[in-house]
Write an enzyme that holds these catalytic residues in place. Sequence first.
Site, PDB file in Angstrom:
ATOM      1  N   CYS A 125       0.905  -1.296   0.189  1.00  0.00           N
ATOM      2  CA  CYS A 125      -0.047   0.200  -0.084  1.00  0.00           C
ATOM      3  C   CYS A 125       0.730   1.409  -0.053  1.00  0.00           C
ATOM      4  O   CYS A 125       0.265   2.333  -0.270  1.00  0.00           O
ATOM      5  CB  CYS A 125      -0.881   0.090   1.096  1.00  0.00           C
ATOM      6  SG  CYS A 125      -2.296  -1.505   1.037  1.00  0.00           S
TER       7      CYS A 125
ATOM      8  N   HIS B  69      -3.131   6.981   2.837  1.00  0.00           N
ATOM      9  CA  HIS B  69      -3.766   5.555   2.431  1.00  0.00           C
ATOM     10  C   HIS B  69      -4.966   5.189   2.898  1.00  0.00           C
ATOM     11  O   HIS B  69      -5.175   5.350   4.069  1.00  0.00           O
ATOM     12  CB  HIS B  69      -2.580   4.709   2.838  1.00  0.00           C
ATOM     13  CG  HIS B  69      -3.347   3.266   2.449  1.00  0.00           C
ATOM     14  ND1 HIS B  69      -3.698   2.612   1.496  1.00  0.00           N
ATOM     15  CD2 HIS B  69      -3.249   2.111   3.682  1.00  0.00           C
ATOM     16  CE1 HIS B  69      -4.113   1.187   1.530  1.00  0.00           C
ATOM     17  NE2 HIS B  69      -3.766   1.143   2.916  1.00  0.00           N
TER      18      HIS B  69
ATOM     19  N   ASN C 141     -10.474   0.091   0.442  1.00  0.00           N
ATOM     20  CA  ASN C 141      -9.231  -0.110   0.542  1.00  0.00           C
ATOM     21  C   ASN C 141      -8.739  -0.632  -0.753  1.00  0.00           C
ATOM     22  O   ASN C 141      -8.806  -1.943  -0.892  1.00  0.00           O
ATOM     23  CB  ASN C 141      -8.824  -0.685   1.693  1.00  0.00           C
ATOM     24  CG  ASN C 141      -7.039  -0.779   1.676  1.00  0.00           C
ATOM     25  OD1 ASN C 141      -6.614  -0.234   0.810  1.00  0.00           O
ATOM     26  ND2 ASN C 141      -6.774  -0.926   2.815  1.00  0.00           N
TER      27      ASN C 141
END
Length: 356
Positions: free
Chosen positions: A126, A268, A298
């Site tokens: 990520c 993020h 996500n």
Amino acid sequence: MSISGRSPGSSEKPSGRAAVVCGLGGWVPQRVITNEELSQRFDVTDEWITTRTGIRARRAVDPGQATSDLAVEAGRRALHSAGGEAPDTVIVATATPDRPCPGTAPLVASRLGLQEAAAFDVSAVCSGVVYGLAVASGLIAAGVSRRVLLIGADVYSTVVDQSDRTNAVILGDGAGALVLRAGDPDELGAVGHFELGSDGTGEELIIIAAGGSRQRASDRPPTRAEQHFSMRGKEVFRHAATRMANSSRAALSAAGWKPDDVDLLVPHQANLRILRTVADDLGIDPDRCAQNLVEVGNTGAATIPLALNDAAASGALRPGHRVLLTAFGGGLTWGSCVLRWPDIDPPLAATVRSEP
């Protein structure tokens, strides 16, 4: 580790070539997986999912679609946004490559008509796009590249066990892309003042154990669990919130900025609680924190460019805004950087299907 063109708090003007954002695009698959659908699968309520994650829907690829398919669509939009000459370098940040070998970036470059461009993958989960921005900035500063297409893309629906409630409610599929050109460090869009870090002792907190040389060298078939994405949520929450906040402070200090100077924090998009914790720790009002995970979940390496794309499309991100990017991912890895948003045409929201 701090990577910067000047010392923290310095008023000295930066020099040399900088990577300047000149294009932006995002793309998510058409298939929507709602909380209602997951509620029936896992015998939980929409409220249970929303309270814990802040997510109401996420996107998933259709059978046969892979990471490269999403990366190409996001890349095409970013190239259309940027106009001008073709990139000479393509970087794809992903934790879900089409294959373990070869990398996904050369295929993406070829499908975009960039067959002779340098092309490679970045594997920082990520944190991949922040790492990718640092790599692109270094290539441009060194004169190796003039123009870079950086894409963050992941299709977690292909690696998450769909009977795993913990991860299936959080993760989604998507891609976001940025085009960077060589420019002046003082102009709008110049990316700089990076802070990057890692801690390999936490590798098992976010992991797909099977498929690599470690598992293959064990001379035993992988278990079902080892073939799927695994995350220790409580431990990851603590690491992510702390690492992103500390990394952000280091990047802000290197830029000579204070939290009050930040017009938009783009973290993020892990889950809403982590976003709020990081913003609160930094003293940044939640209204100045980009949040698009509500509708897309996500999306791993795609979250930061997707959040930038949707903030610019909605008008929440405007030319001259001071932007702080921060991410945390498997590895463990983390990183942050800053820029002032350039004067480019607002992109389409990632969920809009028609082309510009």
